[in-house]
Design an enzyme around this catalytic site. Sequence first.
Site, mmCIF file in Angstrom:
data_model
loop_
_atom_site.group_PDB
_atom_site.id
_atom_site.type_symbol
_atom_site.label_atom_id
_atom_site.label_comp_id
_atom_site.label_asym_id
_atom_site.label_seq_id
_atom_site.Cartn_x
_atom_site.Cartn_y
_atom_site.Cartn_z
ATOM 1 N N HIS A 17 0.820 -1.131 0.051
ATOM 2 C CA HIS A 17 0.148 0.081 -0.109
ATOM 3 C C HIS A 17 0.907 1.275 0.135
ATOM 4 C CE1 HIS A 17 -4.240 -1.417 0.787
ATOM 5 N NE2 HIS A 17 -3.396 -2.633 0.945
ATOM 6 N N GLY A 105 -3.840 -11.746 -7.308
ATOM 7 C CA GLY A 105 -2.692 -10.987 -7.118
ATOM 8 C C GLY A 105 -1.326 -11.023 -7.808
ATOM 9 N N SER A 107 -1.143 -10.252 -11.096
ATOM 10 C CA SER A 107 -1.445 -9.038 -11.891
ATOM 11 C C SER A 107 -1.850 -9.621 -13.276
ATOM 12 C CB SER A 107 -0.359 -8.117 -11.773
ATOM 13 O OG SER A 107 -0.726 -6.946 -12.393
ATOM 14 N N SER A 108 -2.545 -10.585 -13.537
ATOM 15 C CA SER A 108 -2.711 -11.028 -14.892
ATOM 16 C C SER A 108 -3.257 -10.273 -15.895
ATOM 17 C CB SER A 108 -3.822 -12.425 -14.911
ATOM 18 O OG SER A 108 -4.934 -11.964 -14.399
ATOM 19 N N SER A 109 -3.953 -9.092 -15.404
ATOM 20 C CA SER A 109 -4.559 -8.228 -16.117
ATOM 21 C C SER A 109 -3.563 -7.430 -16.650
ATOM 22 C CB SER A 109 -5.573 -7.218 -15.372
ATOM 23 O OG SER A 109 -4.919 -6.578 -14.304
ATOM 24 N N GLU A 141 -5.761 0.284 -18.374
ATOM 25 C CA GLU A 141 -6.669 -0.304 -17.337
ATOM 26 C C GLU A 141 -7.472 0.972 -16.286
ATOM 27 O OE1 GLU A 141 -4.842 -3.814 -15.710
ATOM 28 O OE2 GLU A 141 -5.985 -3.834 -13.788
ATOM 29 N N ASP A 153 2.505 -2.608 -11.638
ATOM 30 C CA ASP A 153 2.010 -4.044 -12.563
ATOM 31 C C ASP A 153 2.673 -3.900 -13.802
ATOM 32 O OD1 ASP A 153 0.758 -4.469 -9.901
ATOM 33 O OD2 ASP A 153 -1.015 -4.375 -10.556
HETATM 34 P P1 ADP Z 1 -5.157 -10.113 -11.364
HETATM 35 O O1 ADP Z 1 -4.602 -8.837 -12.072
HETATM 36 O O2 ADP Z 1 -4.774 -9.998 -10.018
HETATM 37 O O3 ADP Z 1 -4.960 -11.503 -12.091
HETATM 38 P P2 ADP Z 1 -7.673 -8.802 -12.097
HETATM 39 O O4 ADP Z 1 -9.027 -8.940 -11.820
HETATM 40 O O5 ADP Z 1 -7.111 -7.430 -12.420
HETATM 41 O O6 ADP Z 1 -6.914 -9.688 -11.394
HETATM 42 O O7 ADP Z 1 -7.611 -9.288 -13.655
HETATM 43 C C1 ADP Z 1 -8.292 -10.642 -14.173
HETATM 44 C C2 ADP Z 1 -8.878 -10.357 -15.443
HETATM 45 O O8 ADP Z 1 -8.059 -10.380 -16.479
HETATM 46 C C3 ADP Z 1 -9.608 -11.459 -15.864
HETATM 47 O O9 ADP Z 1 -11.057 -11.389 -15.224
HETATM 48 C C4 ADP Z 1 -9.659 -11.596 -17.044
HETATM 49 O O10 ADP Z 1 -10.834 -10.548 -17.511
HETATM 50 C C5 ADP Z 1 -8.600 -11.168 -17.795
HETATM 51 N N1 ADP Z 1 -7.437 -11.898 -17.922
HETATM 52 C C6 ADP Z 1 -6.349 -12.371 -17.429
HETATM 53 N N2 ADP Z 1 -5.633 -13.291 -17.928
HETATM 54 C C7 ADP Z 1 -6.258 -13.449 -18.953
HETATM 55 C C8 ADP Z 1 -6.224 -14.405 -20.126
HETATM 56 N N3 ADP Z 1 -5.149 -15.287 -20.281
HETATM 57 N N4 ADP Z 1 -7.095 -14.330 -21.187
HETATM 58 C C9 ADP Z 1 -8.224 -13.836 -20.896
HETATM 59 N N5 ADP Z 1 -8.302 -12.768 -19.965
HETATM 60 C C10 ADP Z 1 -7.452 -12.562 -18.988
HETATM 61 MG MG MG Z 2 -5.239 -6.913 -12.135
#
Ligand code: ADP
Ligand code: MG
Length: 359
Positions: A17, A105, A107-109, A141, A153
């Site tokens: 944070h 967490g 950061s897949s987004s 984002e 991220d």
């Molecule tokens: P985090 O960033 O912590 O993983 P978020 O809620 O910010 O969580 O992002 C997750 C979202 O990103 C998923 O709900 C989806 O919409 C998108 N996403 C992540 N990876 C993929 C992927 N490989 N294919 C399609 N969408 C994805």
């Molecule tokens: Mg995210």
Amino acid sequence: MTFSSFAPGRVELLGNHTDYNEGVILSAAINLGITAVGNPRSDHRINLSSSGNPDATVVGDPAMFEPSHGWANYPLGVVKTLTLAGHSIRGFEAHFESNLPTGTGLSSSAALEVAAGSLLRKMFALDIEPMELARICRRAENDFVGVNCGLLDPASSVFGRRDHAIFLDCRTESLTLIPIPSGAALLLIHSGVKHELTGGEYNNRREACFAAAAQLGIPALRDTTSPAVEISNLPDEIKRRALHITGENERVFHAADFLRAGDLVSFGRLMTASHESSRVNFENSTPELDTLVKLAVATDGIYGARLTGGGFGGAIVALADPDLMDEASESIISRYHALTAHQGIAYRCTIGDGAILAA
Ligand code: ADP
Ligand code: MG
């Protein structure tokens, strides 16, 4: 002609944070991430696909946010942000493959945005500096998907380097890579309890930090120290919130020095101290995360452990000796299950390259 890119997920190693308090953070890119493969088209159609997700097709103006596009809004947000920044993008095909869990967490987004951005950068030979690419992904984002994430991220996903930590100063947005002595791996354990960073708790912590800075008469908590907060006359709860932030900033600076000195043991101790501060001062831990950290630090091969990300659920990160990590992971998961009846999920990671270094 076919192009490809890879963008990793990232782990917050220390600096919880601190971003919106204009502080400092240490993170690392991991070896799990998202690969994008694609090719340009001669028309203005955009076809997006991702294994396990519905396909999306957009013709003409990619700027239109459509809830029905779901996940595709992340790459479409990057297209829109690039276009607004004056880059010329035609139609294209892109397919994404991921081995990065979503919503934990890691950061897949950001990985999805950076994979898309770096694919487009190659495909259309865009003239973009890496930091600009990270900023574009953040803007995508923030503005297009509507999530208020910071620079950490996407910057970690762009600039990460194998066996290096990323030191980000959120005030100046400057980034430094610090080598991590070989012999460090990252064990992430999801508590099996859904990450509930509800707007309420998160905003409440943000407001407490801003209130503390205002009452101390400083622009941000970055501008004070733990001893100064300690002797201030802030009310107890706000004081504890502020102490978490000042303590985190101080731990990040010390931890960076420990890394430079190759001292993983002291680095690990600071991670564990960070968790204790989350538990006591910031109150963004949960009983499950506390249990995981307690079990992890009592396990051979673990240097230190803490919750990672916003808190209120989600995962812990432990700094681990790679030779002992498998055994440590199994032991923590089974004891955690015995104590809480929750099924923890372990991800054994190494520290990997970001998008500009990866293929
Ligand atoms: P985090 O960033 O912590 O993983 P978020 O809620 O910010 O969580 O992002 C997750 C979202 O990103 C998923 O709900 C989806 O919409 C998108 N996403 C992540 N990876 C993929 C992927 N490989 N294919 C399609 N969408 C994805
Ligand atoms: Mg995210």
